[in-house]
Design a protein around this motif. Structure first.
Motif, mmCIF file in Angstrom:
data_model
loop_
_atom_site.group_PDB
_atom_site.id
_atom_site.type_symbol
_atom_site.label_atom_id
_atom_site.label_comp_id
_atom_site.label_asym_id
_atom_site.label_seq_id
_atom_site.Cartn_x
_atom_site.Cartn_y
_atom_site.Cartn_z
ATOM 1 N N SER A 94 83.291 61.874 -15.838
ATOM 2 C CA SER A 94 81.852 61.951 -15.998
ATOM 3 C C SER A 94 81.402 63.322 -15.520
ATOM 4 O O SER A 94 82.037 63.926 -14.655
ATOM 5 N N PHE A 123 78.101 65.963 -14.316
ATOM 6 C CA PHE A 123 76.809 65.943 -13.638
ATOM 7 C C PHE A 123 76.275 67.366 -13.460
ATOM 8 O O PHE A 123 77.043 68.320 -13.352
ATOM 9 N N TYR A 161 73.636 68.986 -10.603
ATOM 10 C CA TYR A 161 72.834 68.801 -9.404
ATOM 11 C C TYR A 161 72.019 70.063 -9.159
ATOM 12 O O TYR A 161 72.421 71.165 -9.526
ATOM 13 N N LEU A 198 70.512 64.859 -7.810
ATOM 14 C CA LEU A 198 71.066 64.663 -9.144
ATOM 15 C C LEU A 198 70.013 65.019 -10.177
ATOM 16 O O LEU A 198 68.902 64.486 -10.161
ATOM 17 N N LYS A 225 73.134 63.525 -15.980
ATOM 18 C CA LYS A 225 74.554 63.191 -16.062
ATOM 19 C C LYS A 225 74.904 62.736 -17.463
ATOM 20 O O LYS A 225 74.030 62.380 -18.272
ATOM 21 N N SER A 271 88.057 59.311 -11.953
ATOM 22 C CA SER A 271 88.768 58.215 -11.315
ATOM 23 C C SER A 271 90.222 58.274 -11.745
ATOM 24 O O SER A 271 90.525 58.440 -12.915
ATOM 25 N N GLY A 297 93.243 54.734 -8.693
ATOM 26 C CA GLY A 297 92.454 53.984 -7.725
ATOM 27 C C GLY A 297 91.594 54.812 -6.811
ATOM 28 O O GLY A 297 91.054 54.293 -5.837
ATOM 29 N N SER A 298 91.470 56.080 -7.102
ATOM 30 C CA SER A 298 90.636 56.922 -6.243
ATOM 31 C C SER A 298 89.520 57.520 -7.074
ATOM 32 O O SER A 298 89.532 57.450 -8.298
ATOM 33 N N TYR A 299 88.564 58.124 -6.406
ATOM 34 C CA TYR A 299 87.467 58.775 -7.109
ATOM 35 C C TYR A 299 87.140 60.066 -6.402
ATOM 36 O O TYR A 299 86.951 60.085 -5.200
ATOM 37 N N GLN A 300 87.065 61.149 -7.170
ATOM 38 C CA GLN A 300 86.710 62.435 -6.578
ATOM 39 C C GLN A 300 85.631 63.092 -7.413
ATOM 40 O O GLN A 300 85.646 63.033 -8.640
ATOM 41 N N LEU A 301 84.708 63.716 -6.723
ATOM 42 C CA LEU A 301 83.641 64.491 -7.356
ATOM 43 C C LEU A 301 83.880 65.950 -7.014
ATOM 44 O O LEU A 301 83.854 66.321 -5.842
ATOM 45 N N PHE A 322 82.893 69.979 -7.531
ATOM 46 C CA PHE A 322 81.747 70.826 -7.860
ATOM 47 C C PHE A 322 82.176 72.228 -8.273
ATOM 48 O O PHE A 322 83.183 72.761 -7.798
ATOM 49 N N GLY A 323 81.374 72.829 -9.135
ATOM 50 C CA GLY A 323 81.452 74.257 -9.347
ATOM 51 C C GLY A 323 80.848 74.984 -8.161
ATOM 52 O O GLY A 323 80.313 74.354 -7.236
ATOM 53 N N TYR A 381 80.910 66.256 2.327
ATOM 54 C CA TYR A 381 81.195 67.558 1.747
ATOM 55 C C TYR A 381 80.852 68.643 2.759
ATOM 56 O O TYR A 381 79.974 68.478 3.593
ATOM 57 N N GLN A 396 84.971 68.534 -1.044
ATOM 58 C CA GLN A 396 84.972 67.176 -0.509
ATOM 59 C C GLN A 396 85.945 67.077 0.660
ATOM 60 O O GLN A 396 87.098 67.502 0.561
ATOM 61 N N TYR A 408 86.204 60.627 1.448
ATOM 62 C CA TYR A 408 85.305 59.704 0.790
ATOM 63 C C TYR A 408 85.741 58.271 1.066
ATOM 64 O O TYR A 408 86.858 58.028 1.528
ATOM 65 N N MET A 458 85.386 54.210 -0.628
ATOM 66 C CA MET A 458 84.981 53.371 -1.759
ATOM 67 C C MET A 458 84.445 52.017 -1.308
ATOM 68 O O MET A 458 83.939 51.250 -2.121
#
Lengths: 114, 112
Positions: A32, A34, A36, A46, A49, A95, A98-102, A104-105, B35, B45, B48, B50
């Motif tokens: 996904s 986004f 910001y 935000l 998106k 994702s 099982g993990s999720y990371q965001l 950024f530029g 962050y 980051q 985190y 969940m």
């Protein structure tokens, strides 16, 4: 790994000018995307998106389209105002396993002059 | 008002003195994240989470610890701060992984 590249700033525009801030990404999955915005002395907010290819996110006159073929998510606004002066961050959410990371530029600082 | 609250906003400390930056959200969000923001490096980051008792490392976890004992709280712990941890720190939360994060106002930490 995942990465986001956005155009170097600062960008200075006159009020009512057209804005484009370029953003491209590298991702292994189906991320996904986004945008910001960070106003001076504040946290990030935000702006918009898009969660899948060809989706268009929009908010407050800003738009960005998720282009999978060019791995891009460029931010546009037809007529900027002084109040749009801020730092804009493109980000990728992914994702995997099982993990999720965001991710950024580095941000693009926009200054709009009257 | 729905928000993410960080404390303190500003902190100056000395090398090696343990500190905790608190983060609390009142939106019942599952996801929370820390962050750090540094000039020229953007946001990176640290850790985190969940859900309660589920945490994982981000891109720059060295020198930091976190815990998630309750859904609303996600403190950041620096056991032995060093000058290279001088930075602007943001906590953020989200209801789902792709909803978009709500950020706190930030904590500016200086380690001397």
């Amino acid at each position: 790994g995942n990465s986001v590249t956005q155009m170097e700033g600062p960008v200075t525009l006159s009020e009512e000018a057209f804005l484009t801030i370029n953003c491209t990404y590298t991702a292994t999955g189906y991320p996904s995307l986004f945008w910001y915005v960070q106003y001076p002395g504040e946290g990030l907010q935000l702006l918009l998106k898009a969660t899948k290819a060809d989706d268009k996110g929009s908010n407050k006159g800003f738009e960005a389209t998720y282009r999978k073929e060019t791995t891009s998510f460029h931010l546009e606004k037809g007529s900027v105002q002084v109040s749009d002066s801020a730092v804009y961050f493109c980000a990728l959410g992914d994702s995997g396993a099982g993990s999720y990371q965001l991710t950024f530029g580095k941000g693009t600082k926009l200054s709009v002059i009257p | 008002e729905a928000q993410v609250t960080q404390n303190p906003r500003y902190l100056i400390t000395v090398t090696g003195k343990k500190l905790t930056v608190t983060c609390s959200q009142n939106m019942n969000h599952e996801y929370m994240s820390w962050y750090r923001q540094d000039p020229g490096l953007g946001l990176r980051q640290i850790y985190y989470s969940m859900n309660v008792e589920v945490t994982d490392k981000g891109d720059v976890p060295e020198g930091y610890k976190v815990s998630r004992k309750e859904k609303r709280n996600f403190p950041l712990i620096l056991e032995s701060p060093s000058p290279n941890q001088t930075s602007l720190y943001f906590c953020a939360s989200s209801p789902t992984e792709n909803y978009g994060y709500t950020f706190g106002s930030g904590t500016r930490l200086t380690v001397v």
